[in-house]
Write an enzyme that holds these catalytic residues in place. Structure first.
Site, mmCIF file in Angstrom:
data_model
loop_
_atom_site.group_PDB
_atom_site.id
_atom_site.type_symbol
_atom_site.label_atom_id
_atom_site.label_comp_id
_atom_site.label_asym_id
_atom_site.label_seq_id
_atom_site.Cartn_x
_atom_site.Cartn_y
_atom_site.Cartn_z
ATOM 1 N N ARG A 43 0.005 -7.335 2.189
ATOM 2 C CA ARG A 43 0.848 -7.346 1.004
ATOM 3 C C ARG A 43 2.297 -7.598 1.404
ATOM 4 N NH1 ARG A 43 1.433 -2.779 -0.632
ATOM 5 N NH2 ARG A 43 0.018 -1.602 0.668
ATOM 6 N N TYR B 273 -3.982 -13.518 0.290
ATOM 7 C CA TYR B 273 -4.403 -12.207 0.794
ATOM 8 C C TYR B 273 -4.724 -11.231 -0.341
ATOM 9 C CZ TYR B 273 -4.296 -7.526 2.554
ATOM 10 O OH TYR B 273 -4.633 -6.220 2.793
ATOM 11 N N LYS C 220 -4.240 -4.105 -7.047
ATOM 12 C CA LYS C 220 -2.953 -3.396 -7.030
ATOM 13 C C LYS C 220 -2.059 -3.851 -8.195
ATOM 14 C CE LYS C 220 -3.912 -1.548 -2.939
ATOM 15 N NZ LYS C 220 -4.224 -0.163 -2.701
ATOM 16 N N HIS D 248 -3.120 5.758 -7.024
ATOM 17 C CA HIS D 248 -3.619 5.174 -5.778
ATOM 18 C C HIS D 248 -4.464 6.224 -5.061
ATOM 19 C CE1 HIS D 248 -2.370 3.004 -1.776
ATOM 20 N NE2 HIS D 248 -3.530 2.561 -2.229
ATOM 21 N N SER E 159 -1.548 3.242 1.866
ATOM 22 C CA SER E 159 -2.464 2.251 2.435
ATOM 23 C C SER E 159 -2.658 2.504 3.928
ATOM 24 C CB SER E 159 -1.904 0.846 2.222
ATOM 25 O OG SER E 159 -1.879 0.560 0.847
ATOM 26 N N CYS F 149 -4.152 4.986 5.377
ATOM 27 C CA CYS F 149 -3.990 6.394 5.772
ATOM 28 C C CYS F 149 -5.237 7.221 5.477
ATOM 29 C CB CYS F 149 -2.770 6.998 5.096
ATOM 30 S SG CYS F 149 -1.228 6.305 5.706
ATOM 31 N N ASP G 112 -9.966 3.782 -3.728
ATOM 32 C CA ASP G 112 -8.598 3.237 -3.702
ATOM 33 C C ASP G 112 -7.795 3.490 -4.978
ATOM 34 O OD1 ASP G 112 -6.628 1.744 -2.197
ATOM 35 O OD2 ASP G 112 -6.913 0.088 -3.597
ATOM 36 N N ARG H 258 -10.027 -6.836 6.916
ATOM 37 C CA ARG H 258 -10.672 -6.121 5.809
ATOM 38 C C ARG H 258 -12.133 -6.484 5.648
ATOM 39 N NH1 ARG H 258 -7.129 -2.517 2.747
ATOM 40 N NH2 ARG H 258 -5.118 -2.862 3.738
HETATM 41 P P1 GDP Z 1 -7.050 3.442 3.343
HETATM 42 O O1 GDP Z 1 -6.348 2.130 3.445
HETATM 43 O O2 GDP Z 1 -6.164 4.522 2.802
HETATM 44 O O3 GDP Z 1 -8.345 3.351 2.628
HETATM 45 O O4 GDP Z 1 -7.371 3.939 4.855
HETATM 46 P P2 GDP Z 1 -8.720 3.877 5.709
HETATM 47 O O5 GDP Z 1 -9.695 4.933 5.319
HETATM 48 O O6 GDP Z 1 -9.224 2.488 5.732
HETATM 49 O O7 GDP Z 1 -8.169 4.285 7.137
HETATM 50 C C1 GDP Z 1 -7.096 3.610 7.745
HETATM 51 C C2 GDP Z 1 -7.054 3.939 9.206
HETATM 52 O O8 GDP Z 1 -6.888 5.358 9.392
HETATM 53 C C3 GDP Z 1 -8.320 3.565 9.950
HETATM 54 O O9 GDP Z 1 -7.956 2.985 11.188
HETATM 55 C C4 GDP Z 1 -9.016 4.884 10.168
HETATM 56 O O10 GDP Z 1 -9.789 4.881 11.324
HETATM 57 C C5 GDP Z 1 -7.875 5.877 10.270
HETATM 58 N N1 GDP Z 1 -8.286 7.213 9.797
HETATM 59 C C6 GDP Z 1 -8.889 7.504 8.607
HETATM 60 N N2 GDP Z 1 -9.173 8.825 8.510
HETATM 61 C C7 GDP Z 1 -8.718 9.398 9.661
HETATM 62 C C8 GDP Z 1 -8.720 10.754 10.174
HETATM 63 O O11 GDP Z 1 -9.188 11.696 9.540
HETATM 64 N N3 GDP Z 1 -8.124 10.940 11.384
HETATM 65 C C9 GDP Z 1 -7.601 9.910 12.116
HETATM 66 N N4 GDP Z 1 -7.054 10.177 13.297
HETATM 67 N N5 GDP Z 1 -7.607 8.622 11.682
HETATM 68 C C10 GDP Z 1 -8.156 8.371 10.476
HETATM 69 P P1 PGA Z 2 -4.986 -0.716 0.796
HETATM 70 O O1 PGA Z 2 -5.118 -1.826 -0.314
HETATM 71 O O2 PGA Z 2 -4.085 -1.246 1.858
HETATM 72 O O3 PGA Z 2 -4.427 0.491 0.102
HETATM 73 O O4 PGA Z 2 -6.394 -0.453 1.321
HETATM 74 C C1 PGA Z 2 -5.361 -3.167 -0.095
HETATM 75 C C2 PGA Z 2 -4.153 -4.064 -0.205
HETATM 76 O O5 PGA Z 2 -3.262 -3.791 -0.998
HETATM 77 O O6 PGA Z 2 -4.090 -5.068 0.484
HETATM 78 MN MN MN Z 3 -8.956 1.646 1.679
#
Ligand code: GDP
Ligand code: PGA
Ligand code: MN
Length: 613
Positions: free
Chosen positions: A86, A226, A235, A255, A277, A279, A302, A395
């Site tokens: 983004r 993207y 979003k 979110h 994002s 996290c 999400d 992704r």
């Molecule tokens: P989203 O974009 O908020 O959905 O985040 P994701 O679930 O895809 O996670 C983003 C990154 O954070 C990935 O590399 C995960 O491996 C990492 N991650 C997610 N949960 C945890 C956790 O509980 N502990 C740690 N250390 N890393 C995490």
């Molecule tokens: P995310 O959303 O990064 O919160 O997973 C996707 C995006 O905005 O590209």
């Molecule tokens: Mn996600």
């Protein structure tokens, strides 16, 4: 400018349309006249159509078909290296008044911006097909279905939208029948093909515009293919435009992930979680609990729409129908539920690495690293290579109904009662593993001051602490102070005894040796158990200046190999760290000026007193 033949062409495109809905036809015609595509195609959302477009994308070099025995019916795409995330600095909220966009958004006068966009879009679809995608965010049978029409010149966008949202003929019919309002969402990759030009695998433009007109409820996106910039239901609509609709209609567009948790006694709770994002939303949404007898099911990963229900409760619904998840770090050991859903196929991968036998790979997918890969830029890759094989923001785009642990409530058109909200971010210091808010307003304060180290999900520096209110910093479609005020106000519309409890969580705090203090992923179920036991009134907590933190004994650590030092580092509330945090929050709140709600400002005074006591 449109010439005569293109005008005739636009008339023809409309005459051949599968709808007689005038408002939609007018808009489609207007866009065809502006962008001058070679042809206009109405998307029906069928599998046959998806397969045909995928075949064309393979022909064009945009898609690589993966081996059927690796990931069935799936494709990999590789973006232009400058179009991987983004673009927040190119994202605009063009409200009539600048103050209505607030300090968290870029703003330009709407008339001026329309002029810029019309110049950019003029002829921008030369040599391409203009696809018209009728879509609905949320359920078609919801009390108040939220419709949109995305026009795009990218078949990659069409197929990705089919995974992420409910699209096609039945949606179009309902819009026509009910003469529904729809959000016009216009997208072009901004790469017209003139006579003799050859196309590239990932057309895009160096200049990008991601623009929202909140009063008009319209979206114009130019120059990027993207996900977050181009799949406009996500979003752009379900957060930025929907947050404005929600302000005007008395609900919240957030979110957040949605998780259903059932305890060993069979009682279920619905928990949502707002994390910036990259996290951990998708990971928590698909958690595999490591504690005996607890069951997790997912509703969404999400975006969450929260509406006051008929019985004085808040109800939550996931407006999407797929995952657009961060690939790196999603693996068989950390997130088996995501991996199982992905393995069923029907997915589009973007900027991951390819294995020599026609599969995909990314960092963290398997413990064993393949000896040879083709990296996301098409280069040979070995474990000795100095750059990652998959882009950090690569992704997977996968239908949510392939999830084994999908909760039945996902199919409820008007959602399910919400019991607790988690706010979380990536902080190396200061923020304990979990903190219970004193009350609802303190919870809003915790959301308003949420902070995180930046990630690869947006263009820019990574690892810098920034405030990210409710994880919505890049997505609030209006003034951020008004948004916080709306949170305060909307809670007045439900039964106070049914307000969800609010928790601040941090899976990412570091220990004294610099490693993660808490193992995270499936082990986060231990934190969720504590949250549920707090709701039931059975778990112990220590009252601290910042809220209620578990006593070390209150967390179920059965079978977990965690040192006392790590547990202490995860849970501690450090007075010096919090004095610095208060100072940083003061700076943050100063940026709101007069639009910061007094009740939220008052929460900071209280925190300051408690921290200094
Ligand atoms: P989203 O974009 O908020 O959905 O985040 P994701 O679930 O895809 O996670 C983003 C990154 O954070 C990935 O590399 C995960 O491996 C990492 N991650 C997610 N949960 C945890 C956790 O509980 N502990 C740690 N250390 N890393 C995490
Ligand atoms: P995310 O959303 O990064 O919160 O997973 C996707 C995006 O905005 O590209
Ligand atoms: Mn996600």
């Amino acid at each position: 400018m449109a010439n005569n033949s293109s005008l005739a062409f636009a008339d023809r495109a409309v005459a051949e349309a599968p709808t007689s809905y005038g408002k939609m036809l007018d808009w489609v015609k207007e866009v065809a006249e502006l962008t001058e595509p070679d042809s206009v195609y109405w998307v029906d959302g069928s599998q046959e159509e998806y397969d045909r477009l995928a075949g064309e994308l393979v022909q064009a070099g945009t898609f690589v078909k993966l081996a059927e025995d690796k990931v069935p019916n799936s494709y990999a795409a590789f973006s232009d290296p400058a179009d991987v995330a983004r673009v927040e600095d190119r994202t605009f909220i063009c409200s009539e008044k600048e103050e209505d966009a607030g300090f968290t958004n870029n703003w330009k006068d709407p008339a001026e911006m329309k002029g810029i966009l019309k110049d950019a879009f003029a002829g921008s679809m030369h040599g391409r097909t203009m696809y018209v995608i009728p879509f609905v965010m949320g359920h078609l049978d919801a009390d108040d279905p939220k419709f949109g029409v995305e026009i795009t010149d990218s078949a990659y966008v069409v197929n990705s939208m089919r995974i992420m949202a409910r699209i096609g003929t039945d949606v179009l019919q309902k819009m026509e029948e009910t003469e529904a309002f729809f959000v016009p969402a216009l997208h072009s990759v901004g790469a017209p093909l003139e006579e003799g030009d050859t196309d590239v695998a990932w057309p895009c433009n160096e200049t990008k515009w991601i623009v929202h007109f909140p009063e008009e409820r319209s979206i114009w996106s130019y120059g990027s293919g993207y996900g977050g910039n181009a799949l406009l239901g996500k979003k752009c609509y379900a957060l930025r435009i929907a947050s404005v609709m929600a302000r005007d209609e008395g609900w919240l567009a957030e979110h957040m992930l949605i998780l259903k948790l059932t305890n060993p006694e069979g009682k279920s709770y619905t928990i949502s979680g707002a994390f910036p994002s990259a996290c951990g939303k998708t990971n928590l949404a698909l958690i595999d609990p490591t504690i005996e007898g607890w069951k997790a099911e997912t509703l969404g990963d999400d975006i969450t729409w929260i509406r006051p229900g008929r019985d004085g409760e808040f109800r939550v619904v996931n407006p999407e129908s797929g995952y657009f998840g961060v690939a790196p770090g999603t693996g068989w050991s950390t997130n088996p539920n995501a991996m199982k859903a992905i393995a069923k196929g029907n997915s589009i991968f973007t900027n991951v690495a390819l294995t020599d036998d026609g599969g995909v790979w990314w960092e963290g997918m398997t413990d064993e690293v393949p000896a040879h890969l083709t990296d996301w830029r098409g280069n040979d890759w070995t474990p000795e290579s100095e750059t990652p094989a998959a882009h950090p923001n690569s992704r997977f785009c996968t239908p949510i109904d392939q999830t084994e642990m999908l909760a039945d409530e996902y199919h409820e058109p008007n959602g399910v009662k919400l019991d607790a909200i988690l706010f979380g971010g990536r902080r190396k210091t200061t923020i304990p593993l979990v903190t219970e808010s004193f009350d609802w307003e303190d919870g809003i304060f915790k959301g308003a001051t949420l902070s995180s180290e930046t990630t690869a999900a947006a263009v820019g520096a990574v690892g810098v602490v920034r405030r990210d209110p409710m994880a919505m910093l890049p997505f609030i479609g209006y003034d951020a102070g008004d948004y916080l005020e709306h949170w305060v106000k909307v809670s007045g519309e439900v039964d106070q005894s049914k307000l969800p409890r609010i928790y601040l969580v941090n899976w990412f705090r570091r220990n004294r040796d610099g490693g993660f203090a808490w193992p995270g992923f499936g082990e986060n179920s231990r934190v969720l158990k504590w949250v549920v036991e707090r709701l039931e009134g059975t778990a112990e907590a220590t009252e601290t200046p910042i809220g209620r933190v578990p006593t070390p004994e209150a967390l179920d650590l059965t079978g977990l190999d965690l040192s006392d030092a790590d547990l202490e580092d995860a849970l501690t509330v450090d007075a010096e760290e919090w004095k610095a945090e208060v100072a940083s929050i003061e700076e943050w709140f100063a940026r709101f000026g007069s639009s910061l709600p007094a009740s939220i400002a008052g929460q900071l005074d209280g925190l300051k007193q408690r921290v200094n006591a």
